[in-house]
Design a protein around this motif. Structure first.
Motif, PDB file in Angstrom:
ATOM      1  N   LEU A   1       0.820  -1.207   0.000  1.00 37.55           N
ATOM      2  CA  LEU A   1       0.000   0.000   0.000  1.00 37.55           C
ATOM      3  C   LEU A   1       0.855   1.258   0.000  1.00 37.55           C
ATOM      4  O   LEU A   1       0.721   2.122  -0.868  1.00 37.55           O
ATOM      5  CB  LEU A   1      -0.913  -0.010   1.236  1.00 37.55           C
ATOM      6  N   TRP A   2       1.766   1.334   0.973  1.00 34.78           N
ATOM      7  CA  TRP A   2       2.530   2.574   1.129  1.00 34.78           C
ATOM      8  C   TRP A   2       3.546   2.767   0.019  1.00 34.78           C
ATOM      9  O   TRP A   2       3.851   3.908  -0.349  1.00 34.78           O
ATOM     10  CB  TRP A   2       3.182   2.624   2.506  1.00 34.78           C
TER      11      TRP A   2
ATOM     12  N   ALA B   1       2.983   1.944  -3.030  1.00 32.15           N
ATOM     13  CA  ALA B   1       2.172   2.483  -4.124  1.00 32.15           C
ATOM     14  C   ALA B   1       1.861   3.958  -3.889  1.00 32.15           C
ATOM     15  O   ALA B   1       1.977   4.790  -4.787  1.00 32.15           O
ATOM     16  CB  ALA B   1       0.874   1.682  -4.257  1.00 32.15           C
ATOM     17  N   VAL B   2       1.502   4.269  -2.647  1.00 32.86           N
ATOM     18  CA  VAL B   2       1.160   5.664  -2.333  1.00 32.86           C
ATOM     19  C   VAL B   2       2.365   6.573  -2.550  1.00 32.86           C
ATOM     20  O   VAL B   2       2.258   7.641  -3.157  1.00 32.86           O
ATOM     21  CB  VAL B   2       0.651   5.772  -0.871  1.00 32.86           C
TER      22      VAL B   2
ATOM     23  N   TYR C   1       3.277   7.516  -6.020  1.00 33.10           N
ATOM     24  CA  TYR C   1       2.296   8.374  -6.674  1.00 33.10           C
ATOM     25  C   TYR C   1       2.412   9.817  -6.191  1.00 33.10           C
ATOM     26  O   TYR C   1       2.214  10.765  -6.936  1.00 33.10           O
ATOM     27  CB  TYR C   1       0.908   7.806  -6.378  1.00 33.10           C
ATOM     28  N   THR C   2       2.733   9.969  -4.915  1.00 33.61           N
ATOM     29  CA  THR C   2       2.795  11.308  -4.333  1.00 33.61           C
ATOM     30  C   THR C   2       3.798  11.281  -3.193  1.00 33.61           C
ATOM     31  O   THR C   2       3.918  10.282  -2.498  1.00 33.61           O
ATOM     32  CB  THR C   2       1.394  11.704  -3.814  1.00 33.61           C
TER      33      THR C   2
ATOM     34  N   VAL D   1       5.536  11.364   0.291  1.00 31.63           N
ATOM     35  CA  VAL D   1       5.045  11.251   1.663  1.00 31.63           C
ATOM     36  C   VAL D   1       6.099  11.871   2.573  1.00 31.63           C
ATOM     37  O   VAL D   1       7.224  11.384   2.638  1.00 31.63           O
ATOM     38  CB  VAL D   1       4.837   9.775   2.048  1.00 31.63           C
TER      39      VAL D   1
ATOM     40  N   VAL E   1      -3.462   7.882   5.171  1.00 31.66           N
ATOM     41  CA  VAL E   1      -3.038   7.853   3.774  1.00 31.66           C
ATOM     42  C   VAL E   1      -3.350   9.191   3.095  1.00 31.66           C
ATOM     43  O   VAL E   1      -2.543   9.718   2.335  1.00 31.66           O
ATOM     44  CB  VAL E   1      -3.735   6.693   3.024  1.00 31.66           C
TER      45      VAL E   1
ATOM     46  N   ARG F   1      -2.884  14.722   0.593  1.00 28.87           N
ATOM     47  CA  ARG F   1      -2.174  13.899  -0.389  1.00 28.87           C
ATOM     48  C   ARG F   1      -3.191  13.263  -1.330  1.00 28.87           C
ATOM     49  O   ARG F   1      -4.183  12.703  -0.870  1.00 28.87           O
ATOM     50  CB  ARG F   1      -1.458  12.738   0.306  1.00 28.87           C
ATOM     51  N   ALA F   2      -2.941  13.337  -2.632  1.00 28.54           N
ATOM     52  CA  ALA F   2      -3.824  12.633  -3.567  1.00 28.54           C
ATOM     53  C   ALA F   2      -3.230  11.248  -3.710  1.00 28.54           C
ATOM     54  O   ALA F   2      -2.432  10.991  -4.592  1.00 28.54           O
ATOM     55  CB  ALA F   2      -3.856  13.346  -4.901  1.00 28.54           C
ATOM     56  N   SER F   3      -3.606  10.347  -2.795  1.00 26.34           N
ATOM     57  CA  SER F   3      -2.699   9.231  -2.540  1.00 26.34           C
ATOM     58  C   SER F   3      -2.855   7.984  -3.383  1.00 26.34           C
ATOM     59  O   SER F   3      -1.890   7.358  -3.747  1.00 26.34           O
ATOM     60  CB  SER F   3      -2.803   8.847  -1.077  1.00 26.34           C
ATOM     61  N   ILE F   4      -4.081   7.580  -3.671  1.00 31.17           N
ATOM     62  CA  ILE F   4      -4.243   6.321  -4.385  1.00 31.17           C
ATOM     63  C   ILE F   4      -4.713   6.628  -5.804  1.00 31.17           C
ATOM     64  O   ILE F   4      -5.736   7.284  -5.975  1.00 31.17           O
ATOM     65  CB  ILE F   4      -5.251   5.411  -3.657  1.00 31.17           C
ATOM     66  N   PRO F   5      -3.954   6.160  -6.805  1.00 29.26           N
ATOM     67  CA  PRO F   5      -4.293   6.489  -8.200  1.00 29.26           C
ATOM     68  C   PRO F   5      -5.751   6.176  -8.509  1.00 29.26           C
ATOM     69  O   PRO F   5      -6.205   5.063  -8.288  1.00 29.26           O
ATOM     70  CB  PRO F   5      -3.364   5.590  -9.017  1.00 29.26           C
TER      71      PRO F   5
ATOM     72  N   VAL G   1      -4.319  -0.284  -5.574  1.00 31.89           N
ATOM     73  CA  VAL G   1      -3.153  -0.091  -4.722  1.00 31.89           C
ATOM     74  C   VAL G   1      -2.122  -1.187  -4.971  1.00 31.89           C
ATOM     75  O   VAL G   1      -0.920  -0.961  -4.940  1.00 31.89           O
ATOM     76  CB  VAL G   1      -3.586  -0.119  -3.236  1.00 31.89           C
ATOM     77  N   PHE G   2      -2.622  -2.385  -5.246  1.00 28.96           N
ATOM     78  CA  PHE G   2      -1.722  -3.527  -5.345  1.00 28.96           C
ATOM     79  C   PHE G   2      -1.227  -3.728  -6.765  1.00 28.96           C
ATOM     80  O   PHE G   2      -1.957  -3.498  -7.720  1.00 28.96           O
ATOM     81  CB  PHE G   2      -2.419  -4.784  -4.835  1.00 28.96           C
ATOM     82  N   LYS G   3       0.024  -4.159  -6.846  1.00 28.68           N
ATOM     83  CA  LYS G   3       0.637  -4.361  -8.156  1.00 28.68           C
ATOM     84  C   LYS G   3       1.071  -5.828  -8.298  1.00 28.68           C
ATOM     85  O   LYS G   3       1.214  -6.522  -7.309  1.00 28.68           O
ATOM     86  CB  LYS G   3       1.903  -3.485  -8.280  1.00 28.68           C
TER      87      LYS G   3
END
Lengths: 273, 263
Positions: free
Chosen positions: A45-46, A48-49, A52-53, A55, B47, B52-56, B198-200
Motif C-alpha cells: 500500500l505505502w 504504491a502511495v 504516486y505522491t 510522503v 493515507v 495527499r492525492a494518494s491512491i491512483p 493499490v496492489f501491483k
C-alpha cells in the motif's frame, strides 16, 4: 531453598519444555505467523502511495518506496519477536479450570507463562530468517543503524517492548478472573494497537493529532519504539529519553499485571472461573 | 423450497432468542462494532492526510466508499457466514456431525444457517451511514441503476465469500485441526479495505483471482459510484458462480470422506 532460587533452577527445564512444545505445534504456529502478514500488505500500500505522491513527515523527511520496504520488513521481524499470547491462555485455563494445575506448581504462574512465550522465540526467529534475507537482497540493510551502541539499545528496546506486551497480556488475561471472558477486552486493545503502535503506518507520517495521542499511549513503546530504533530513526540522544519512557511503561504495566493477577486468583474457584 | 424458507426462519428465530437471552452481550458487541468501524477508517485518514492525492484513481471519498463496503462485507462474514461454519469444524472433530447428517434436509444448508450473530447488523448500519456521508460530500445522489447494480454485486460478494468458506471448512474433513485458518483468512481479508489499484503484480493477481477481494469490496464500490464497466460485472457474476459450483462439489466430495467420530 528460596522461591527465587527454585525458580531460577527450574527455568532451563521450563524453557526446554517450551521449545519442544513450539516444535510439536509447528504447523499451527506457521499459520499464526502467516496471519501476521499485514506488514506486507501495508508495504504494498505505502509503496504504491509513495510512488504516486511524496510522503513527508512533520520534520520534512521524505519517505520513499525503499524506506517503506525497510520499515515494514523490520515491522514483520519485530512483530514476531515482540509477541505474547498469555491472555488467551489464561482465558482458556480459567474457563476450563486447567488453571488449578498451574497453581499447584511450585513456581509463580506469571513466570511460567513468560518462559513459555519466550521459549517459542527460536522457532519464531527461524521464521524471520527469510525476511532478514530479503532485507539484504533489497539493500534495505544499509539503512539500518551502523553502531554497536545503537544495536545494543535496540536489544534493550526489544526486551522492553516484549515485557510491556507480556504484562498487558497478563493484566487483560487476569480480568477473566473477574468477568466471564476478557477476550473482548483484548480485541479492543488490539484495535488500538493497529492504529497507535506504528504497525499499520510509521507514526512519523501520521497526522499530528494521531502521533501526539500515540506518544501518551503504551502501544508505541510496545512495538513502535523497537521498530523505529531498528530502522535507524533515532540517534543516541533521541533514543535515551524514549527508552526511559518505555521502561517506565514496563514498570507500570508490570505492577498492574501482578496486582490484577494476585487479586484475581483469589476469586478462582477451580471450575468455571 | 418452501420448506427451506421455513427452516431458515426457524434458525433465525433460534439465533434471535439466543441474542435476547444475552442482551448485554448483544449491546456491548453492537457498540464494539462501531469502535471497530472507527479504527477501520483511521488508516485511510493517514493515507490521505494533508491533502495527499494518494491512491491512483481514488479520491478520499471514493476510497472511503471501499472501506464502507469492507465493513459491510466483513459484517456479513462475521455475522452470518463464520459462526455457523466454524461450528462444523467442532462437529467433525467430535463426530457430532452425524446428528446433522441424519436430519432430512441438506446438510450444507443446515450447518450454514445454524447460527447468526445478529448484533452484526450494526456493521450494516455503519456501512450505510458511510455511503450516506460519502454521497453527501460528493454532492450527489447515487443513480437508481447503480444502487441496483451494487446490491447485485453485494450478493456476488457474499456468495463468493461463502463459497470460499465452504472450501476452507471442507479441508477440516481431511486435516481436522484448522481453527486458526480462520485467523489466517480474516487477516488476508483485511487487505480488502483498500482499492485494488493499490496492489501491483503478484498481489493484484492474488486479490483478483485467487482470493478475489476486489470482487468483494472494490467492484461494489465502483458500481455504487456509477463507474463499473459491463465486462467487470460479467466477470464478477461468472466468477461467483464458478466459486459456488466448485465449493458445492468439493463439499459433497469431502462429506463422503467423513467417517464419524475420530475421522
Amino acid at each position: 531453598m528460596s522461591a527465587v532460587g527454585r525458580t531460577l533452577r527450574a527455568l532451563p527445564t521450563m524453557m526446554k519444555i517450551g521449545v519442544s512444545e513450539a516444535i510439536a505445534y509447528r504447523a499451527e504456529m506457521l499459520v499464526w505467523v502467516l496471519s501476521t502478514t499485514m506488514p506486507f500488505i501495508n508495504m504494498a500500500l505505502w509503496s504504491a502511495v509513495s510512488a504516486y505522491t511524496p510522503v513527508t513527515t512533520a520534520q520534512g523527511r521524505t519517505y520513499g518506496s525503499a524506506d517503506f520496504v525497510t520499515y515494514f520488513l523490520c515491522a514483520f521481524i519485530v512483530r514476531q519477536i515482540v509477541s505474547s499470547w498469555a491472555s488467551w491462555e489464561i482465558n482458556w485455563e480459567v474457563r476450563s479450570g486447567a488453571l488449578s494445575m498451574r497453581l499447584l506448581r511450585p513456581m509463580h504462574p506469571i513466570v511460567v507463562y513468560g518462559s513459555g512465550n519466550l521459549a517459542a522465540l527460536p522457532m519464531r526467529l527461524l521464521v524471520t530468517f527469510p525476511v532478514v534475507v530479503l532485507l539484504f537482497i533489497t539493500g534495505a540493510f544499509a539503512k539500518l543503524p551502523n553502531t554497536a551502541s545503537l544495536w545494543a539499545l535496540w536489544l534493550l528496546s526489544m526486551f522492553g517492548g516484549w515485557l510491556v506486551t507480556f504484562f498487558i497480556n497478563i493484566a487483560i488475561g487476569s480480568l477473566s478472573l473477574f468477568m466471564d471472558s476478557s477476550i473482548k477486552v483484548m480485541d479492543v486493545w488490539l484495535a488500538g494497537f493497529f492504529v497507535f503502535s506504528g504497525y499499520s503506518f510509521p507514526l512519523a507520517i501520521a497526522p499530528s493529532w494521531l502521533s501526539t495521542v500515540a506518544h501518551y499511549m503504551p502501544y508505541r513503546y510496545q512495538f513502535g519504539l523497537p521498530l523505529e530504533m531498528m530502522t535507524g530513526a533515532h540517534d543516541l540522544a533521541s533514543a535515551l529519553p524514549l527508552l526511559a519512557t518505555q521502561w517506565g511503561w514496563v514498570t507500570a504495566t508490570g505492577v498492574l499485571a501482578v496486582a490484577l493477577w494476585t487479586f484475581g486468583v483469589r476469586r478462582f474457584q477451580a471450575f468455571g472461573g | 423450497m418452501g420448506r427451506y424458507v421455513t427452516l431458515l426462519r426457524m434458525q433465525l428465530r433460534a439465533s434471535a432468542l439466543l441474542a435476547a437471552q444475552y442482551r448485554w452481550d448483544f449491546l456491548i458487541d453492537g457498540a464494539l462494532s462501531l469502535f471497530w468501524a472507527a479504527t477501520a477508517v483511521i488508516p485511510l485518514f493517514v493515507v490521505y492526510t494533508e491533502g495527499r492525492a494518494s491512491i491512483p484513481g481514488w479520491s478520499f471519498d471514493e476510497a472511503m466508499m471501499v472501506v464502507g463496503w469492507f465493513i459491510l462485507v466483513q459484517g456479513v462474514l462475521e455475522g452470518a457466514i463464520n459462526p455457523g461454519l466454524a461450528a462444523v469444524v467442532d462437529h467433525i472433530r467430535k463426530g457430532t456431525l452425524d446428528f446433522v447428517l441424519l436430519k432430512p434436509a441438506d446438510a450444507q444448508f443446515l450447518v450454514s444457517t445454524s447460527r447468526f450473530q445478529l448484533w452484526r447488523v450494526a456493521s450494516l448500519l455503519t456501512a450505510l451511514t458511510i455511503f450516506g456521508v460519502v454521497f453527501n460530500r460528493l454532492g450527489r445522489a447515487p443513480a437508481l441503476l447503480d444502487i441496483g447494480l451494487s446490491v447485485l454485486l453485494m450478493w456476488v460478494a457474499v456468495l463468493t465469500l461463502y463459497s470460499m468458506w465452504i472450501l476452507i471448512i471442507s479441508a477440516a474433513f481431511y486435516v481436522v485441526k484448522i481453527d486458526n485458518l480462520n485467523y489466517l483468512f480474516t487477516s488476508i481479508f483485511d487487505a480488502g479495505r483498500w482499492p485494488i489499484s493499490v496492489f501491483k503484480g503478484g498481489l493484484r493477481l492474488l486479490f483478483t483471482f485467487v482470493v478475489p477481494l476486489a470482487l468483494m469490496t472494490t467492484f461494489p464500490a465502483e458500481a455504487l459510484l456509477g463507474r463499473m464497466g459491463s465486462s467487470t460485472l460479467a466477470i464478477s457474476v461468472s466468477a461467483a458462480l464458478v466459486f459456488a459450483t466448485a465449493s458445492r462439489w468439493v463439499w459433497r466430495k469431502s462429506l463422503r470422506h467423513y467417517t464419524s467420530a475420530s475421522s
